[in-house]
Design an enzyme around this catalytic site. Structure first.
Site, short mmCIF file in Angstrom:
data_model
loop_
_atom_site.label_atom_id
_atom_site.label_comp_id
_atom_site.label_asym_id
_atom_site.label_seq_id
_atom_site.Cartn_x
_atom_site.Cartn_y
_atom_site.Cartn_z
N LYS A 259 -3.00 -5.63 -4.98
CA LYS A 259 -3.12 -4.35 -5.55
C LYS A 259 -2.09 -4.25 -6.62
O LYS A 259 -0.86 -4.98 -6.67
CB LYS A 259 -2.93 -3.20 -4.58
N ARG A 333 -14.08 -2.67 5.39
CA ARG A 333 -15.38 -2.68 5.91
C ARG A 333 -15.38 -4.25 7.00
O ARG A 333 -16.23 -4.22 7.71
CB ARG A 333 -16.41 -2.97 4.93
N1 BES Z 1 -7.62 1.17 1.23
C1 BES Z 1 -8.36 0.96 0.09
C2 BES Z 1 -9.16 2.11 -0.38
C3 BES Z 1 -8.30 3.50 -0.91
C4 BES Z 1 -7.91 3.63 -2.06
C5 BES Z 1 -7.95 4.35 -0.02
C6 BES Z 1 -6.95 4.42 -2.39
C7 BES Z 1 -7.28 5.51 -0.37
C8 BES Z 1 -7.03 5.27 -1.86
C9 BES Z 1 -9.47 -0.08 0.26
O1 BES Z 1 -9.19 -1.23 1.08
C10 BES Z 1 -9.66 -0.80 -1.06
O2 BES Z 1 -8.97 -1.29 -1.65
N2 BES Z 1 -11.02 -0.58 -1.63
C11 BES Z 1 -11.32 -1.38 -2.71
C12 BES Z 1 -12.54 -2.08 -2.70
C13 BES Z 1 -12.91 -2.91 -3.75
C14 BES Z 1 -11.87 -4.10 -3.76
C15 BES Z 1 -14.46 -3.46 -3.64
C16 BES Z 1 -11.53 -0.25 -3.84
O3 BES Z 1 -12.14 0.68 -3.42
O4 BES Z 1 -11.01 -0.48 -4.93
ZN ZN Z 2 -8.00 -2.59 0.38
#
Ligand code: BES
Ligand code: ZN
Ligand code: ZN
Length: 481
Positions: A259, A333
């Site tokens: 990230k 997931r």
């Molecule tokens: N933990 C994150 C989702 C999240 C983002 C929760 C901001 C709370 C605040 C999750 O694991 C994630 O990174 N999801 C990605 C999925 C994508 C890579 C398909 C997302 O939503 O960007």
């Molecule tokens: Zn994530």
């Protein structure tokens, strides 16, 4: 634990007395308050709390327009009073208002809940944190059995929500999958009918949990599958087993699909679903709800490194299905896949998973509603009813077989993400459905309301964990029993 008592004001020793005030502020107010309405200092706006110092402290807590007063307005007033008294703490007495359009038991419960949630401070790690919570609440009216059970329930549930907030706010150097398991073990020790178990990497390997294990393999803090079973002897329906599954990523760096740095510290809250699950089943035990339940926390730390899983890896989950990894940041997931399978293997009839799953859900619904998906009409209706009654708000999203193509993989049974910039929350739900087995299942994507970047302007007025899920689970337990 906050205590709640009933006493008439002349018999009670309190630090402050509070009264809900509707807009326009008139009617049965104390003389001192009437004068404030004349000067315009008191309007009864929702969330406004005015403290008056006389022989005793008097808090006028605004609830907004009289005809729109509901439980949420009263929770916000409760919290505003607690905030106004955050240098005082101690004992707060609430006077109820029979002229408001909310029945007294519901009114008292919402004020108690708001007072407790509003007393919460996330500054546990500050060297000099001088905020003082309200520790004792007096309901200044004659006790009835209905009133007593309503406020006792509200106090238990709100306290448990605050405990879930503590877990979500714990920093990731303190809260690892193993220490999260310790928290669960300690919780089980508090309750007679709650038992604890945690599976480590070897046990998970034996069960073939290649999906959960892959997420955890890049961290020195090993993953855990944490299991709590609540078996009340008086369960009303022995055939029902409420299965609650919580995403418990103790820190989400994104892994190899790392990230950006900005805001990454809030990814310590990526176990907020697990925190709600943990203290949700704790609330069922504390309330003595006559429903059997099993809670499963899929705990791992998502780190990059020499041992980390990568995009391109193909994993085999416990149900035998294969998954092509497109993005290691879509890790929630992957851990839930094996935990959902485990819930069914243990006999869960009604499954609910809680997860801070997609950033897109937060973009869509902000910090108020969680989006949810369900494969069964009756289960969906129960969750909607529980959301409305509890204050853990939910908004239904669709599942549809035509979305399955989003997770079709060239190499494996499915993939965990896609390069299309479309439908990220529905894609994730389709993925989870592959592991949800037979029977009612629902998935709550609480990325927005689970962990706040800033005050929500209501009774959740501090950043960090909100305890989302605890109030919902307590209500669902009631609906299933
Ligand atoms: N933990 C994150 C989702 C999240 C983002 C929760 C901001 C709370 C605040 C999750 O694991 C994630 O990174 N999801 C990605 C999925 C994508 C890579 C398909 C997302 O939503 O960007
Ligand atoms: Zn994530
Ligand atoms: Zn995550």
């Amino acid at each position: 634990m906050t205590t709640v008592e009933f006493a008439l004001l002349e018999d009670a020793e309190v630090d402050a007395v509070a009264v809900p005030v509707a807009k326009p502020a008139d009617g049965n107010l104390d003389g001192r308050l009437t004068r404030l309405t004349e000067t315009g200092e008191l309007r009864g706006s929702r969330g406004e709390a005015v403290v008056l110092h006389g022989d005793e402290r008097l808090v006028a807590a605004g609830v907004g327009p009289r005809d729109q007063v509901d439980a949420e307005a009263l929770r916000t007033a409760g919290s505003a009073a607690a905030q106004a008294l955050s240098r005082v703490g101690g004992t707060l007495a609430w006077k109820l208002d029979e002229s408001l359009p909310v029945p007294l038991p519901e009114q008292a419960a919402a004020l108690v809940e708001g007072t407790i949630l509003g007393s919460y401070s996330p500054g546990r790690w500050e060297s000099n944190n001088d905020t003082r919570p309200v520790e004792r609440i007096v309901i200044a009216t004659e006790e009835t059995p209905e009133l007593r059970s309503a406020v006792e329930r509200a106090a238990i549930v709100a306290d448990r929500a605050n405990r879930a907030r503590d877990v979500a706010n714990e920093p990731p150097n303190e809260l690892t999958p193993a220490t999260l398991a310790d928290r669960a073990e300690a919780l089980a020790a508090e309750h007679e009918h709650l038992t604890f178990e945690a599976l480590g990497p070897d046990e998970m390997r034996e069960l073939g949990m290649g999906s959960l294990l892959a997420v955890g393999q890049g961290s020195r803090n090993e993953p855990r599958l944490i299991v709590l079973r609540y078996e009340p002897p008086n369960a009303t329906n022995k055939d029902v087993l409420f299965g609650i599954v919580g995403k418990s990523i103790t820190f989400d760096t994104g892994g190899i699909s790392i990230k950006p740095a900005g805001g990454m510290q809030d990814m310590k809250g990526d176990m907020a679903g697990g925190a709600g699950t943990l203290h949700g089943i704790g609330a069922l035990a504390a309330l003595g709800t006559p429903v059997r339940a099993i809670a499963i926390l899929a705990a791992a730390e998502n780190m990059p490194g020499g041992g980390a899983f990568r995009p391109g890896d193909i994993l085999r989950a416990a149900n035998g299905k294969t998954i092509e990894v497109i993005n290691t940041d879509a890790e929630g997931r992957l851990v839930l896949a094996d935990a959902l399978w485990y819930a069914r293997r243990e006999g869960a009839t009604h499954v609910l998973d809680l997860a801070t799953l997609t950033g897109a859900m937060e973009l869509a619904l902000g910090d108020f509603y969680a989006g949810f998906f369900a494969n069964d009409d009756d289960w969906r209706a129960k969750i909607e009813a529980a959301g409305a009654a509890s204050g853990d708000h939910v908004w239904a999203f669709p599942l549809h077989p035509r979305y399955r193509r989003y997770i079709d993989s060239t190499y494996a049974d499915m993939k965990n993400g896609s390069t299309l910039r479309q439908g990220s929350p529905v894609l994730a739900a389709e993925f989870l459905q592959e592991f949800a087995g037979d029977g009612p299942w629902a998935h709550i994507d609480m990325a927005g309301p689970g962990f706040l970047e800033r005050s929500r302007g209501d009774y959740l007025h501090v950043p960090g964990g909100t305890g989302y899920g605890v109030r919902l689970i307590a209500e669902l337990g009631k609906l299933l029993s």
